[in-house]
Motif scaffolding. Structure first.
Motif, short mmCIF file in Angstrom:
data_model
loop_
_atom_site.label_atom_id
_atom_site.label_comp_id
_atom_site.label_asym_id
_atom_site.label_seq_id
_atom_site.Cartn_x
_atom_site.Cartn_y
_atom_site.Cartn_z
N ARG A 96 0.14 -1.53 0.31
CA ARG A 96 0.31 -0.14 0.35
C ARG A 96 0.62 1.28 -0.08
O ARG A 96 0.65 2.03 1.17
CB ARG A 96 -1.05 -0.23 1.37
N PHE A 97 1.67 1.29 0.04
CA PHE A 97 2.45 2.27 -0.42
C PHE A 97 2.19 3.28 -2.43
O PHE A 97 1.21 2.88 -2.42
CB PHE A 97 4.38 1.92 -1.45
N ILE A 98 1.91 4.75 -1.95
CA ILE A 98 1.58 5.90 -2.46
C ILE A 98 2.23 5.96 -3.44
O ILE A 98 3.83 6.03 -3.45
CB ILE A 98 0.66 7.64 -1.49
N ALA A 99 1.59 5.71 -4.65
CA ALA A 99 2.80 5.75 -6.09
C ALA A 99 3.03 7.02 -6.32
O ALA A 99 3.04 7.79 -7.68
CB ALA A 99 2.58 4.85 -6.63
N ARG A 100 1.83 8.23 -6.38
CA ARG A 100 2.53 9.75 -7.19
C ARG A 100 2.09 10.75 -5.89
O ARG A 100 1.50 10.19 -4.89
CB ARG A 100 0.49 9.78 -8.03
#
Length: 427
Positions: A96-100
């Motif tokens: 669940r890493f934030i990619a933007r």
């Protein structure tokens, strides 16, 4: 996911307490048309529900009692993602890493992080995904004493992200304070030489956690410290005991341990520097980092610091008091809400002074600390342990992620949200 096993009497107590919690917090997740409630004899407390976390943040006593029994940590789930075969996209989404960037403002203001780690792998991953955004850059220094499996897991995670890398030089030695100082400097060198452009650098340990979002950290820096370094610390009157003596630091009524000005040192400080004492944690401008890596006074003080008991608590604050240092704050004191800590015997003390110096006095945050944590003005808090107090970090992580997504100005990806958990897990 592995479960915390309990003895038969403990299991019955857990079931009884959790059943009571359902009456307090709401209907159980398994309730529905035609559904049958599982027998208490075959139910073990599952992971936390959102309702339990909310009640803990409000300081409700019943929730704290439930929390003593419902302690299944997220560690096994995190480790499963790290060790499972698959590509980096699957790993990033699974964790669940934030990619933007969540806003244009954040995308145009990059932070660098120096994170030193040795143990508590699940806690470190929770920290990393809480502070991770693609416009920032992260240097991870793994302690030489860390197990090989730990190092391999961190390396696996870092290899999936262009802006996360392992420090090119690792430190080891019998002087923990100086090793920590060298580790920060090694990462700073890597960060300056990297292709990434960043505005400020912040140092963390693997058991820290943010209690502000990335946007809130940027707002704090810009509103109160724009172009300035944050290194809380002071000169104590000469009657105070120096931390360079063989004995332990002397605590003051304010909760910090301080050094007297240029007294008690085995050797005179180089360049007639006035030595300050303060926090081992900092928020530094890029220009100041380049100054520290190249200035003769900074290099000479580093060598002189080898003889100090807690050099990391002297080095940054002393150099930041030099009037010609970039972003210096010569007249600053304890200003700067960088880190909140829980002091043994001083749980209600809100002093933000010498954090990270007297580690023997630092306690681990528990569920009862959550109401004070979420109201703290500090950017980060220390320390947390998933192995002993998994619920407090799990709830804090969900709270911090929810705030970050609420502040977002871009469309949200479904996997950025943490899923709701059931009240019970049926055997």
């Amino acid at each position: 996911m592995s479960r915390l096993r309990a003895t038969k009497p403990g299991l019955l107590v857990c079931a009884a307490v959790c059943v009571s919690a359902l009456l307090y917090f709401g209907k159980p997740a398994w309730e529905g048309p035609g559904a049958e409630a599982p027998s208490p004899a075959v139910v073990e407390c599952g992971f936390y529900p959102d309702e339990l976390c909310s009640a803990l943040f409000e300081g409700k006593g019943a929730a704290s009692q439930v929390a003593k029994f419902c302690r299944n940590p997220p560690g096994s789930e995190i480790l499963a993602h790290l060790h499972a075969p698959g590509n980096c996209s699957r790993l990033s989404r699974g964790l669940r890493f934030i990619a933007r960037p969540l806003s244009a403002e954040e995308g145009n203001f990059s932070l660098a992080y120096v994170v030193t780690v040795r143990e508590e792998l699940a806690t470190f991953v929770q920290l990393l995904r809480a502070i991770y955004v693609p416009q920032n850059v992260y240097c991870i220094h793994i302690d030489e004493r860390a197990p090989k499996k730990y190092k391999a897991a961190v390396q696996t995670l870092a290899s999936c992200f262009e802006n996360i890398f392992i420090a090119s030089k690792t430190e080891e030695g019998a002087h923990p304070g100086f090793v920590r100082l060298q580790a920060d400097l090694s990462c700073m060198g890597d960060l300056v030489r990297s292709k990434f452009q960043w505005n400020y650098v912040i140092n963390l340990c693997g058991q820290d956690f943010p209690i502000k979002t990335n946007k809130e950290i940027i707002h704090y820096i810009r509103s109160k410290w724009n172009g300035k370094n944050i290194t809380p610390g002071v000169i104590q009157p000469a009657k105070a005991k120096s931390t360079t003596s063989p004995s332990q630091p002397e605590s003051t009524p304010g909760g910090g341990a301080h050094a007297s000005p240029n007294e008690g040192f085995q050797e005179e400080p180089p360049h007639n520097l006035t030595i300050y004492f303060g926090s081992a944690y900092y928020v530094l401008t890029r220009a100041f980092v380049q100054f520290v890596l190249t200035d003769t006074r900074a290099k000479d003080m580093l060598q002189w610091s080898r003889a100090l008991q807690s050099p990391e608590c002297h080095y940054w604050v002393t150099l930041n008091r030099l009037e010609d240092a970039p972003g210096a704050t010569p007249n600053a004191g304890w200003e700067g809400s960088v880190r909140a800590t829980k002091r043994r015997g001083k749980e209600g003390d809100a002093h933000n002074g010498c954090t990270g110096c007297a580690n023997q006095d630092s306690g681990v945050y528990g569920p009862a600390d959550l109401p004070r944590l979420v109201r703290s003005p500090s950017l980060f808090a220390s320390k947390f342990e998933s192995s002993t107090e998994p619920l407090v970090l799990a709830c804090l992580e969900r709270w911090q992620r929810r705030r970050a997504l609420q502040q977002a100005e871009v469309p949200l990806e479904p996997h950025w949200h943490f899923p709701r958990r059931t009240h019970f897990r049926v055997h």
